[in-house]
Design a protein around this motif. Structure first.
Motif, PDB file in Angstrom:
ATOM      1  N   LEU A 193       0.651   7.753  -0.374  1.00 43.22           N
ATOM      2  CA  LEU A 193       1.130   8.193  -1.689  1.00 43.22           C
ATOM      3  C   LEU A 193       2.346   9.092  -1.481  1.00 43.22           C
ATOM      4  O   LEU A 193       2.261  10.103  -0.784  1.00 43.22           O
ATOM      5  CB  LEU A 193       0.013   8.969  -2.407  1.00 43.22           C
ATOM      6  N   MET A 194       3.480   8.701  -2.066  1.00 43.43           N
ATOM      7  CA  MET A 194       4.689   9.525  -1.956  1.00 43.43           C
ATOM      8  C   MET A 194       4.917  10.251  -3.281  1.00 43.43           C
ATOM      9  O   MET A 194       4.998   9.617  -4.340  1.00 43.43           O
ATOM     10  CB  MET A 194       5.897   8.640  -1.627  1.00 43.43           C
ATOM     11  N   LEU A 195       4.974  11.573  -3.209  1.00 45.72           N
ATOM     12  CA  LEU A 195       5.143  12.392  -4.413  1.00 45.72           C
ATOM     13  C   LEU A 195       6.491  13.103  -4.341  1.00 45.72           C
ATOM     14  O   LEU A 195       6.762  13.834  -3.397  1.00 45.72           O
ATOM     15  CB  LEU A 195       4.028  13.441  -4.494  1.00 45.72           C
ATOM     16  N   ASP A 196       7.329  12.878  -5.353  1.00 44.13           N
ATOM     17  CA  ASP A 196       8.658  13.487  -5.366  1.00 44.13           C
ATOM     18  C   ASP A 196       8.705  14.619  -6.397  1.00 44.13           C
ATOM     19  O   ASP A 196       8.635  14.369  -7.600  1.00 44.13           O
ATOM     20  CB  ASP A 196       9.713  12.425  -5.699  1.00 44.13           C
ATOM     21  N   GLU A 197       8.783  15.853  -5.912  1.00 39.96           N
ATOM     22  CA  GLU A 197       8.888  17.049  -6.758  1.00 39.96           C
ATOM     23  C   GLU A 197       7.802  17.116  -7.846  1.00 39.96           C
ATOM     24  O   GLU A 197       8.116  17.252  -9.022  1.00 39.96           O
ATOM     25  CB  GLU A 197      10.277  17.109  -7.431  1.00 39.96           C
ATOM     26  N   PRO A 198       6.521  17.025  -7.470  1.00 38.01           N
ATOM     27  CA  PRO A 198       5.482  17.019  -8.511  1.00 38.01           C
ATOM     28  C   PRO A 198       5.407  18.307  -9.330  1.00 38.01           C
ATOM     29  O   PRO A 198       4.937  18.283 -10.462  1.00 38.01           O
ATOM     30  CB  PRO A 198       4.188  16.784  -7.726  1.00 38.01           C
ATOM     31  N   SER A 199       5.883  19.445  -8.783  1.00 37.88           N
ATOM     32  CA  SER A 199       5.734  20.693  -9.545  1.00 37.88           C
ATOM     33  C   SER A 199       6.990  21.065 -10.332  1.00 37.88           C
ATOM     34  O   SER A 199       7.032  22.093 -10.989  1.00 37.88           O
ATOM     35  CB  SER A 199       5.376  21.847  -8.593  1.00 37.88           C
ATOM     36  N   MET A 200       7.996  20.192 -10.283  1.00 37.91           N
ATOM     37  CA  MET A 200       9.283  20.535 -10.894  1.00 37.91           C
ATOM     38  C   MET A 200       9.178  20.800 -12.396  1.00 37.91           C
ATOM     39  O   MET A 200       8.641  19.989 -13.149  1.00 37.91           O
ATOM     40  CB  MET A 200      10.270  19.390 -10.672  1.00 37.91           C
ATOM     41  N   GLY A 201       9.684  21.947 -12.816  1.00 36.81           N
ATOM     42  CA  GLY A 201       9.741  22.274 -14.240  1.00 36.81           C
ATOM     43  C   GLY A 201       8.413  22.600 -14.883  1.00 36.81           C
ATOM     44  O   GLY A 201       8.303  22.608 -16.113  1.00 36.81           O
ATOM     45  N   LEU A 202       7.372  22.837 -14.075  1.00 35.47           N
ATOM     46  CA  LEU A 202       6.050  23.101 -14.657  1.00 35.47           C
ATOM     47  C   LEU A 202       5.772  24.596 -14.744  1.00 35.47           C
ATOM     48  O   LEU A 202       6.302  25.391 -13.977  1.00 35.47           O
ATOM     49  CB  LEU A 202       4.949  22.444 -13.803  1.00 35.47           C
ATOM     50  N   SER A 203       4.897  24.954 -15.680  1.00 46.27           N
ATOM     51  CA  SER A 203       4.459  26.348 -15.778  1.00 46.27           C
ATOM     52  C   SER A 203       3.646  26.682 -14.526  1.00 46.27           C
ATOM     53  O   SER A 203       3.082  25.774 -13.886  1.00 46.27           O
ATOM     54  CB  SER A 203       3.566  26.524 -17.012  1.00 46.27           C
ATOM     55  N   PRO A 204       3.550  27.968 -14.159  1.00 43.48           N
ATOM     56  CA  PRO A 204       2.784  28.346 -12.964  1.00 43.48           C
ATOM     57  C   PRO A 204       1.341  27.813 -12.986  1.00 43.48           C
ATOM     58  O   PRO A 204       0.824  27.361 -11.959  1.00 43.48           O
ATOM     59  CB  PRO A 204       2.799  29.873 -12.999  1.00 43.48           C
ATOM     60  N   ILE A 205       0.716  27.819 -14.157  1.00 40.10           N
ATOM     61  CA  ILE A 205      -0.686  27.346 -14.250  1.00 40.10           C
ATOM     62  C   ILE A 205      -0.759  25.844 -13.970  1.00 40.10           C
ATOM     63  O   ILE A 205      -1.611  25.369 -13.214  1.00 40.10           O
ATOM     64  CB  ILE A 205      -1.291  27.675 -15.637  1.00 40.10           C
ATOM     65  N   MET A 206       0.162  25.086 -14.578  1.00 36.90           N
ATOM     66  CA  MET A 206       0.193  23.629 -14.366  1.00 36.90           C
ATOM     67  C   MET A 206       0.524  23.295 -12.921  1.00 36.90           C
ATOM     68  O   MET A 206      -0.023  22.377 -12.332  1.00 36.90           O
ATOM     69  CB  MET A 206       1.244  22.984 -15.270  1.00 36.90           C
ATOM     70  N   MET A 207       1.452  24.084 -12.356  1.00 38.06           N
ATOM     71  CA  MET A 207       1.832  23.847 -10.967  1.00 38.06           C
ATOM     72  C   MET A 207       0.627  24.015 -10.049  1.00 38.06           C
ATOM     73  O   MET A 207       0.406  23.216  -9.141  1.00 38.06           O
ATOM     74  CB  MET A 207       2.933  24.822 -10.567  1.00 38.06           C
ATOM     75  N   GLN A 208      -0.160  25.038 -10.336  1.00 32.78           N
ATOM     76  CA  GLN A 208      -1.354  25.294  -9.523  1.00 32.78           C
ATOM     77  C   GLN A 208      -2.338  24.129  -9.627  1.00 32.78           C
ATOM     78  O   GLN A 208      -2.940  23.706  -8.645  1.00 32.78           O
ATOM     79  CB  GLN A 208      -2.031  26.578 -10.019  1.00 32.78           C
ATOM     80  N   GLY A 261       0.780  -1.240   0.000  1.00 33.53           N
ATOM     81  CA  GLY A 261       0.000   0.000   0.000  1.00 33.53           C
ATOM     82  C   GLY A 261       0.807   1.283   0.000  1.00 33.53           C
ATOM     83  O   GLY A 261       0.303   2.342   0.345  1.00 33.53           O
ATOM     84  N   LEU A 262       2.073   1.185  -0.419  1.00 33.45           N
ATOM     85  CA  LEU A 262       2.916   2.379  -0.461  1.00 33.45           C
ATOM     86  C   LEU A 262       3.285   2.662  -1.916  1.00 33.45           C
ATOM     87  O   LEU A 262       4.001   1.883  -2.539  1.00 33.45           O
ATOM     88  CB  LEU A 262       4.184   2.092   0.352  1.00 33.45           C
ATOM     89  N   ALA A 263       2.775   3.755  -2.483  1.00 31.67           N
ATOM     90  CA  ALA A 263       3.027   4.066  -3.896  1.00 31.67           C
ATOM     91  C   ALA A 263       3.925   5.284  -4.010  1.00 31.67           C
ATOM     92  O   ALA A 263       3.824   6.223  -3.233  1.00 31.67           O
ATOM     93  CB  ALA A 263       1.716   4.307  -4.628  1.00 31.67           C
ATOM     94  N   HIS A 264       4.782   5.270  -5.037  1.00 33.36           N
ATOM     95  CA  HIS A 264       5.810   6.307  -5.198  1.00 33.36           C
ATOM     96  C   HIS A 264       5.680   6.902  -6.603  1.00 33.36           C
ATOM     97  O   HIS A 264       5.797   6.192  -7.590  1.00 33.36           O
ATOM     98  CB  HIS A 264       7.163   5.608  -5.022  1.00 33.36           C
ATOM     99  N   SER A 265       5.421   8.204  -6.663  1.00 32.62           N
ATOM    100  CA  SER A 265       5.451   8.902  -7.960  1.00 32.62           C
ATOM    101  C   SER A 265       6.798   9.626  -8.016  1.00 32.62           C
ATOM    102  O   SER A 265       6.994  10.632  -7.346  1.00 32.62           O
ATOM    103  CB  SER A 265       4.281   9.900  -8.032  1.00 32.62           C
TER     104      SER A 265
END
Length: 237
Positions: free
Chosen positions: A158-173, A79-83
């Motif tokens: 759910l483990m999320l590693d740097e989900p906003s990295m390199g994204l445009s401000p709109i996508m990051m939001q 039950g431990l998922a890594h993105s």
């Protein structure tokens, strides 16, 4: 009892110690964030929790079971998922095939189909392009796919590693508001994020990592208002 308990975790690459004896817990339903600059040991911590790296010392407990020495595929089934950082999708496979791979350990065909529909509801752009090769998506869309794929295993954490990295401000939001929605639905999340402002505004608990150690811990709110954090990570004087 905490869902995840990390005690005195040390991880090294050869002679270089990347994580130097950190301890923290994640309770069910919480969002916990690790913030810090590049090279602080955040990604190494997540890779160790998901079984990709072996700790030198320390103990990792998930739902009361010790994870030390357990294989990565078994950890997913627990039950431990890594993105992961950099998304790691399969570029030549279609969006739908990528999602199905996220559910490869599941036997409930109807449940998997339902979860694919939910992924398309959450991220309509993926539904519109479900037959397209994942490599044709923009960076932000690939991040949506990586998150949706991680959720296909129905994780307890759910483990999320740097989900906003390199994204445009709109996508990051968009990505951050999705993490907010998952939190409201009761998903337990361990978030590694360079955008400290976004991460702390979502987090119940936060830990600041510097060169492999946790130097400061508190609620997301406390860290947002901490002067040293504001100077170092929120770009304020």
């Amino acid at each position: 009892m905490a869902l995840l308990e990390v005690e005195d975790l040390r991880v090294a690459y050869g002679k270089i110690e990347a994580v130097k004896g950190i301890s923290f817990t994640v309770d069910a339903g919480e969002v916990v964030t690790l913030i810090g600059t590049n090279g602080a040991g955040k990604t190494t911590t997540l890779r160790t929790l998901s079984g990709l790296l072996k700790p030198v010392t320390g103990k990792i407990t998930f739902e009361g079971q010790v994870l030390n020495g357990v294989g990565a595929h078994k950890i997913v089934s627990m039950g431990l998922a890594h993105s992961p950082e950099g998304r790691r999708i399969f570029p030549r496979l279609s969006i739908e095939e990528n999602l199905r791979l996220g559910a490869f350990l599941r036997k409930d065909t109807d449940g998997v189909a339902k979860d694919i529909d939910s992924a398309y509801e959450r991220f309509p752009i993926l539904g519109e392009r479900r037959r397209q090769a994942a490599g044709t998506l923009s960076g932000g869309e690939q991040q949506m796919l990586a998150m949706a794929r991680a959720l296909m295993s129905r994780p307890k954490l759910l483990m999320l590693d740097e989900p906003s990295m390199g994204l445009s401000p709109i996508m990051m939001q968009k990505i951050m508001s999705t993490i907010g929605e998952l939190k409201e639905q009761g998903t337990t999340i361990l978030l590694v994020e360079q955008n400290a402002q976004a991460a702390l505004s979502l987090a119940d608990q936060g830990h600041v990592m510097e060169t492999g150690s946790i130097t400061l811990s508190g609620t997301g709110e406390e860290l947002m208002h901490d002067e040293s954090v504001r100077k170092a990570y929120l770009g304020e004087d």
